[in-house]
Scaffold this active site. Sequence first.
Site, short mmCIF file in Angstrom:
data_model
loop_
_atom_site.label_atom_id
_atom_site.label_comp_id
_atom_site.label_asym_id
_atom_site.label_seq_id
_atom_site.Cartn_x
_atom_site.Cartn_y
_atom_site.Cartn_z
CD GLU A 45 -4.99 3.54 -2.47
OE1 GLU A 45 -5.86 4.30 -2.02
OE2 GLU A 45 -3.86 3.93 -2.81
CG ASP A 88 -1.73 1.23 1.41
OD1 ASP A 88 -1.70 2.09 0.53
OD2 ASP A 88 -2.42 1.33 2.45
CE LYS A 121 -1.61 6.92 -3.45
NZ LYS A 121 -2.11 6.00 -2.41
CG ASP A 174 -9.31 4.48 1.30
OD1 ASP A 174 -8.86 5.18 2.23
OD2 ASP A 174 -8.57 3.82 0.55
P1 ADP Z 1 -3.03 7.28 3.25
O1 ADP Z 1 -3.72 6.10 2.67
O2 ADP Z 1 -3.41 8.55 2.60
O3 ADP Z 1 -1.57 7.12 3.40
P2 ADP Z 1 -3.80 6.46 5.91
O4 ADP Z 1 -4.89 5.52 5.63
O5 ADP Z 1 -2.53 5.93 6.42
O6 ADP Z 1 -3.59 7.46 4.71
O7 ADP Z 1 -4.36 7.52 6.93
C1 ADP Z 1 -3.58 8.56 7.38
C2 ADP Z 1 -4.48 9.56 8.03
O8 ADP Z 1 -5.20 8.93 9.08
C3 ADP Z 1 -3.74 10.73 8.61
O9 ADP Z 1 -4.39 11.93 8.26
C4 ADP Z 1 -3.87 10.47 10.10
O10 ADP Z 1 -3.88 11.67 10.86
C5 ADP Z 1 -5.19 9.78 10.19
N1 ADP Z 1 -5.36 9.02 11.41
C6 ADP Z 1 -4.62 7.98 11.86
N2 ADP Z 1 -5.05 7.58 13.07
C7 ADP Z 1 -6.09 8.39 13.40
C8 ADP Z 1 -6.96 8.50 14.51
N3 ADP Z 1 -6.83 7.70 15.58
N4 ADP Z 1 -7.91 9.45 14.48
C9 ADP Z 1 -8.03 10.27 13.43
N5 ADP Z 1 -7.25 10.23 12.35
C10 ADP Z 1 -6.29 9.30 12.32
MG MG Z 2 -4.69 4.58 2.11
#
Ligand code: ADP
Ligand code: MG
Length: 629
Positions: A187, A25, A90, A209
């Site tokens: 995804e 991912d 990205k 998502d």
């Molecule tokens: P991406 O797919 O874009 O890399 P992710 O699925 O890893 O993103 O999500 C990252 C986002 O999730 C970030 O904005 C992060 O702040 C948020 N995030 C992670 N844990 C929490 C939480 N406990 N509460 C709110 N937001 C969260």
């Molecule tokens: Mg993601």
Amino acid sequence: MALLQISEPGQSPDPHQRRIAVGIDLGTTHSLVAAVRHGVAECLPDEQGRVILPSVVRYLPPGSGSGRHIGFDALAAQVQDPANTVSSVKRLMGRKLADLPGAGRLPYAVVDGPGMVAVRTVAGDKTPVEVSAEILATLRFRAEDTFNDDLYGAVITVPAYFDDAQRQATKDAAQMAGLNVLRLINEPTAAAIAYGLDQGAEGVYAIYDLGGGTFDVSILRLTRGVFEVLATGGDSALGGDDYDRALADWALERLGAGVHAADLPAGERAALLAEARRCKEALSALAATGGAVTLALSLHGQAAQLAVTHTDFAAATAELTQRTMAAVKRVLRDAQLDRADVQGVVMVGGSTRMPVVRDAVEAFFGQPPLTNLNPDEVVALGAAIQANQLAGNNPDGDLLLLDVIPLSLGLETMGGLVERIVPRNTTIPSALAQDFTTFKDGQTALALHVVQGERDLVADCRSLARFELRGIPPMAAGAARIRVTFTVDADGLLTVSAKEQSTGVEARIDVKPSYGLSDEQIAAMLQDSFATAQQDMQARALVEARVDAQRMLDATRSALAADGHWLSDADRDAIDALLQALDSTRAADDAAAIEAATEALAKGTEDFAAQRMNRSIAQALAGQNVENL
Ligand code: ADP
Ligand code: MG
């Protein structure tokens, strides 16, 4: 292939023969690598036990050690060295400055590079492909260390939104990182696989998502274990980062600062956004009603503190959550479905931990969404399951994936209008054709301009490629018949061909888009990159030939085990010899020889296969009256 049966259930190859295939991912915020081990998909941790790798690369001045930091080290330096610390890259993949109205607000400088943008760092200009390759290589090394072996290949996920240029850029990054890309998958599709929806109840599911930088919503339909993406939509510029900004702006307003986060000096801005993110994540962990978290910030050197409650946070971010729900409604409309048709909703992405988001989704669909898998991990887990299947490790389950193209594809016609050939949300792989004709007497050439987008005017769409069909025999206007075929492969990459029907003259173009890196530039970047082998077409052909060969071997062996006693000794010996031959050829590095041996085995078992077919039909028919048939 001559034989139908692939292998008996449970007869997977020995563990030491398994090909190691991983799912990656490659996220805006975080990236993960996962693999199927002992039959279960799991994310692979780094040496410190962390599965998440921040998608952040910090470039150091020339001559300083490794030249770059990747992941947590880079993230930690973001506040201190924002200009050389590349995050959310990205969003820049396959993009030009003109595509990025918000580029000026990024903490690092983005310039127009060769075709695609590049980030200006102390170590020179870095394209998003190079930065992504650093992240992918880190995950590749992690996987190789875990298994103490080379990787067979990887499935890499991309947002359903990604157009051709972005998908191609992702593939280039993987190649640069020395990965053999088995497939790119969307995804949301990966998330559906992770939840095993294909094993479960048939019906329509929604995948919501919300990551760090993108929002994707997809509607999937499951029928007999096969799922199809009916529609996808969302917002490629909406994610958890926006919630951070909204909370930061809310705090500045509360303090009467009279500025937005975007107006602060880079260092203060980065610190404030990091603090807002910390508060946001801490709030998600608090019980729905209870308490507050403290947000600490420094403004023009002055320290200040604020209490943030759920209600404050909900108010500050309501507009963002509403925007996601508006996109959900749009995609349902695209799929011509009602919210009541959706029998389950899957939550993906770290941002779906926010209670405000879960509540909005639950209220809209009238049911609680599925959240039992870790929303950070589901995409990587699904990709790993898919990779394992593509590697041939799971011969009894052949998952059929149908994705859709995110934007319509078409041709420019007279007057700068777009003739849509492949409407958006067409399932891929797919091929669609349309006939065109000449508009002038004696016209011998036709210019084709391939565009992508939903608008009617070429000027409003994205130009993907131009090519010409020459050698059309001179005819009266309107007499020539030119069939233009758009073929989109399983990775979402496009080939367009044009063929004059009476003479057969043909021209075609692979839309290896559109950010316009020349082959020389790519080659140069490859040389500069890691000291890893270049995975070229030959390697890929070899890999594919071996997969086919293995499938053929397995199929033949299981057919022999079941019905081999029908064969005469001579026939049995002949097949055994072909089996032997293929088995030993398979180990060598000669794709053509492997293909030939596979073909020979297929030919040599044709009669046997036909006999098996006849007997099984005869068995099925035995004891039935003609009237029942
Ligand atoms: P991406 O797919 O874009 O890399 P992710 O699925 O890893 O993103 O999500 C990252 C986002 O999730 C970030 O904005 C992060 O702040 C948020 N995030 C992670 N844990 C929490 C939480 N406990 N509460 C709110 N937001 C969260
Ligand atoms: Mg993601």
